[in-house]
Design a protein around this motif. Structure first.
Motif, mmCIF file in Angstrom:
data_model
loop_
_atom_site.group_PDB
_atom_site.id
_atom_site.type_symbol
_atom_site.label_atom_id
_atom_site.label_comp_id
_atom_site.label_asym_id
_atom_site.label_seq_id
_atom_site.Cartn_x
_atom_site.Cartn_y
_atom_site.Cartn_z
ATOM 1 N N THR A 66 17.699 -90.286 12.493
ATOM 2 C CA THR A 66 18.646 -89.458 11.759
ATOM 3 C C THR A 66 19.336 -88.549 12.762
ATOM 4 O OG1 THR A 66 17.260 -89.523 9.774
ATOM 5 C CG2 THR A 66 18.936 -87.787 9.899
ATOM 6 N N ILE A 67 20.643 -88.665 12.851
ATOM 7 C CA ILE A 67 21.414 -87.970 13.887
ATOM 8 C C ILE A 67 22.458 -87.095 13.206
ATOM 9 C CG2 ILE A 67 22.899 -88.258 15.913
ATOM 10 C CD1 ILE A 67 21.649 -91.169 16.056
ATOM 11 N N THR A 68 22.413 -85.799 13.483
ATOM 12 C CA THR A 68 23.425 -84.877 12.960
ATOM 13 C C THR A 68 24.391 -84.530 14.084
ATOM 14 O OG1 THR A 68 21.955 -82.998 13.408
ATOM 15 C CG2 THR A 68 21.916 -83.923 11.195
ATOM 16 N N ALA A 69 25.675 -84.517 13.753
ATOM 17 C CA ALA A 69 26.699 -84.299 14.781
ATOM 18 C C ALA A 69 27.927 -83.668 14.143
ATOM 19 C CB ALA A 69 27.071 -85.623 15.442
ATOM 20 N N THR A 70 28.835 -83.212 14.999
ATOM 21 C CA THR A 70 30.121 -82.668 14.566
ATOM 22 C C THR A 70 31.231 -83.405 15.289
ATOM 23 O OG1 THR A 70 29.168 -80.484 14.161
ATOM 24 C CG2 THR A 70 31.562 -80.597 14.442
ATOM 25 N N ALA A 71 32.228 -83.842 14.551
ATOM 26 C CA ALA A 71 33.359 -84.547 15.154
ATOM 27 C C ALA A 71 34.186 -83.583 16.001
ATOM 28 C CB ALA A 71 34.230 -85.175 14.069
ATOM 29 N N THR A 72 34.551 -84.004 17.194
ATOM 30 C CA THR A 72 35.433 -83.221 18.061
ATOM 31 C C THR A 72 36.840 -83.803 18.092
ATOM 32 O OG1 THR A 72 34.704 -84.476 19.996
ATOM 33 C CG2 THR A 72 33.533 -82.422 19.505
ATOM 34 N N GLN A 73 37.066 -84.809 17.264
ATOM 35 C CA GLN A 73 38.394 -85.365 16.999
ATOM 36 C C GLN A 73 38.272 -86.048 15.640
ATOM 37 O OE1 GLN A 73 38.324 -88.633 20.143
ATOM 38 N NE2 GLN A 73 38.861 -89.851 18.343
ATOM 39 N N GLY B 218 36.310 -92.896 18.789
ATOM 40 C CA GLY B 218 35.800 -92.055 19.865
ATOM 41 C C GLY B 218 35.668 -92.865 21.144
ATOM 42 N N ALA B 219 35.771 -92.199 22.279
ATOM 43 C CA ALA B 219 35.688 -92.891 23.568
ATOM 44 C C ALA B 219 34.309 -93.527 23.748
ATOM 45 C CB ALA B 219 35.969 -91.907 24.705
ATOM 46 N N ASP B 220 34.280 -94.640 24.481
ATOM 47 C CA ASP B 220 33.015 -95.333 24.724
ATOM 48 C C ASP B 220 32.329 -94.841 25.987
ATOM 49 O OD1 ASP B 220 34.738 -96.365 26.590
ATOM 50 O OD2 ASP B 220 34.313 -98.470 26.143
ATOM 51 N N GLY B 221 32.681 -93.651 26.457
ATOM 52 C CA GLY B 221 32.033 -93.025 27.596
ATOM 53 C C GLY B 221 32.382 -91.554 27.622
ATOM 54 N N GLY C 118 36.156 -81.606 13.449
ATOM 55 C CA GLY C 118 35.437 -80.404 13.067
ATOM 56 C C GLY C 118 34.436 -80.597 11.950
ATOM 57 N N GLN C 119 34.389 -81.774 11.353
ATOM 58 C CA GLN C 119 33.467 -82.001 10.240
ATOM 59 C C GLN C 119 32.088 -82.383 10.753
ATOM 60 O OE1 GLN C 119 34.761 -84.097 6.623
ATOM 61 N NE2 GLN C 119 33.051 -85.515 6.937
ATOM 62 N N ARG C 120 31.076 -81.784 10.159
ATOM 63 C CA ARG C 120 29.697 -82.132 10.473
ATOM 64 C C ARG C 120 29.328 -83.386 9.677
ATOM 65 N NH1 ARG C 120 25.491 -79.065 12.711
ATOM 66 N NH2 ARG C 120 23.365 -79.670 12.094
ATOM 67 N N PHE C 121 28.600 -84.309 10.290
ATOM 68 C CA PHE C 121 28.219 -85.536 9.601
ATOM 69 C C PHE C 121 26.822 -85.967 10.040
ATOM 70 C CE2 PHE C 121 30.404 -86.776 13.465
ATOM 71 C CZ PHE C 121 29.728 -87.898 13.939
ATOM 72 N N GLY D 10 32.390 -90.259 23.515
ATOM 73 C CA GLY D 10 33.264 -89.147 23.179
ATOM 74 C C GLY D 10 33.551 -89.092 21.697
ATOM 75 N N GLY D 11 34.145 -87.965 21.277
ATOM 76 C CA GLY D 11 34.584 -87.823 19.899
ATOM 77 C C GLY D 11 33.662 -87.062 18.986
ATOM 78 N N TYR D 12 32.490 -86.707 19.467
ATOM 79 C CA TYR D 12 31.542 -85.968 18.631
ATOM 80 C C TYR D 12 30.551 -85.216 19.513
ATOM 81 C CZ TYR D 12 28.389 -89.890 19.670
ATOM 82 O OH TYR D 12 27.627 -90.838 20.312
ATOM 83 N N ASP D 13 29.881 -84.265 18.916
ATOM 84 C CA ASP D 13 28.860 -83.474 19.599
ATOM 85 C C ASP D 13 27.593 -83.505 18.743
ATOM 86 O OD1 ASP D 13 28.151 -81.335 21.712
ATOM 87 O OD2 ASP D 13 27.652 -80.367 19.813
#
Length: 467
Positions: A77-84, A37-40, A128-131, A52-55
């Motif tokens: 604890t951080i929940t996120a979804t990959a955007t790539q 993922g991007a570093d900005g 698209g995967q949640r992690f 970048g790369g997640y939400d």
């Protein structure tokens, strides 16, 4: 160039067929393209803020702070979804060290590079995967230096600590995607020595005391830009009430009398909120209130979500409900509807400054028109707020010219369309983000007018527009 983890190989095992059946056609499904993922986040003003790369969907912090040593430690604890499809990804984290990290329960590796935490999971994360990331970390939190905009982040005080700052601050006390374009929910359990208070965003939860330490809990269920998260630790007098069905939490230092200008100003929070709701639409959060801090290093007020923080200097000359109106207006303009990019900060500060003008007139002080006329005659017209530049994010042109734009727009489209526009904007973008182009489009839709010439002159022009 930043060194990243290697791409994970994806092996597809295709079962062959037997008998007289023809061989199956080769699979056309491509293996995921796992990349770092991007570093900005790519903000035009601050390209390296955020990642970048997640939400991110939510941050859940369980922390412990010892004011005697200045040490902070705990777990995020951080929940996120990959955007790539991700081979690795970054969080922003300054001054603190991660001792253990997992992704979806599996051990991951991490390393620090400046104020970036680079995380490499055991396996790639498909688009698209949640992690879920769990990071155990600690150290001595500190501020981020910014010579142009002022330092932000963790401030160690004589009796506790304060986390506060704009445009960045969250990365000094937890791993975060530190850009307002990635809003997320926020919960905090902060454990401190008995006798200290902890104030943060959102709704207070149950407290627990054990072995001389007390755990305070707070939860903000509405998505929040990371710089709007805060925690204030110290000796505070907390007043809790209910206003319009919501908890109202007001906190002032124990050393500050109940009759002080700061306390009496914050006591009007409910009244001012009710007025602004009549103009901007329903108040957008589950809780309200404010905190006054006396640390002299905080010479500003900040619209931290659902609980603004005010430097005591704003009340040195007496009661100042205007600054309360300003920060409460941000709960709509800046918090509920957050920036997509920092260049559009006039959408935050212009409307918050205009709210001061509206409140002044409502409170039988100066009229909006009188305040407009004074600013129109004195503001620096060579500095357009539509593109102030990163060093002038908090300059007078953004605030004063921003408010002038708002009132001039009101005069241009008329009161009916103007007040409909305010409620339309805050409703359509509630809990999200917005930018200048979207605002102009909404203004044109509501008013039925072509406003290109208007915004070219008032937002981006370098000479005084003709009224």
């Amino acid at each position: 160039m930043r060194r990243r983890g290697s791409l994970l190989a994806v092996v597809l095992l295709l079962a062959g067929c037997t008998g007289h059946q023809p061989d199956p056609a080769p699979s056309s499904a491509a293996a995921p393209d796992f990349r770092p993922g991007a570093d900005g986040a790519g903000d035009p003003y601050f390209p390296k803020y955020g990642n970048g790369g997640y939400d991110v969907a939510g941050y859940d912090l369980d922390l412990r702070y010892d004011p005697k040593t200045g040490k902070l430690d705990g777990r995020a604890t951080i929940t996120a979804t990959a955007t790539q499809s991700l081979s690795s990804f970054d969080f922003d984290l300054a001054h603190l060290t991660v001792s253990k990290i997992t992704v979806d329960g599996a051990a991951a590796t991490s390393r620090a590079s400046g104020n970036e935490l680079i995380v490499t999971p055991a396996a790639g994360i498909p688009d698209g995967q949640r992690f879920t990331v769990v990071a155990e970390y600690g150290g001595t939190p500190d501020q981020l230096e910014n010579k142009s905009l002022g330092n932000g982040g963790w401030i160690r005080t004589t009796d506790g600590g304060i986390a506060l700052g704009q445009p960045e601050s969250a990365s000094t006390w937890y791993p975060v995607n530190d850009h307002p374009s990635d809003k997320a929910t926020f919960t905090l359990a902060m454990t401190v020595p008995d006798g200290l208070e902890v104030i943060s965003n959102g709704v207070p939860g149950p407290r627990a005391t054990k072995d001389g330490w007390t755990t305070w809990r707070w939860a903000e269920s509405a998505p929040m830009a990371s710089y709007l998260s805060t925690v204030v630790i110290g000796q505070y007098r907390i007043t809790t009430s209910t206003h319009d069905g919501r908890p109202m939490i007001i906190a002032v230092p124990d050393s500050m009398p109940a009759s002080s200008a700061a306390a009496t100003s914050l006591a009007r929070t409910g009244e001012i909120t009710d007025y602004l709701a009549s103009v901007f639409g329903p108040y957008p959060f589950d809780a309200n209130g404010g905190v006054v801090v006396t640390d002299t290093r905080i010479g500003y007020a900040l619209e931290t979500q659902s609980r603004p923080v005010y430097g005591a200097t704003f009340f040195a000359g007496g009661a100042n409900p205007g600054v309360v109106a300003h920060e409460l207006a941000h709960q709509w303009f800046g918090d509920s509807v957050a920036l997509s990019r920092w260049q559009d900060i006039w959408l935050n500060e212009g409307f918050a400054t205009y709210a001061e003008w509206l409140w002044s007139e409502h409170d039988h002080q100066e009229t909006v028109q009188k305040q407009f006329d004074r600013s129109y005659a004195s503001v620096d017209w060579t500095q357009p707020p539509g593109d102030p530049g990163p060093a002038r994010l908090f300059g007078a042109p953004v605030y004063e010219r921003g408010a002038l734009i708002v009132h001039a727009l009101r005069k241009t489209i008329g009161d009916d369309a103007f007040f409909t526009l305010l409620k339309t904007w805050t409703s359509e973008h509630r809990d999200g983000n917005g930018d200048t182009a979207q605002f102009i489009a909404t203004a044109e839709k509501v008013s039925g007018k072509d406003l290109d010439t208007f915004f070219a002159a008032w937002l981006n022009g370098k000479t005084r527009p003709v009224i």
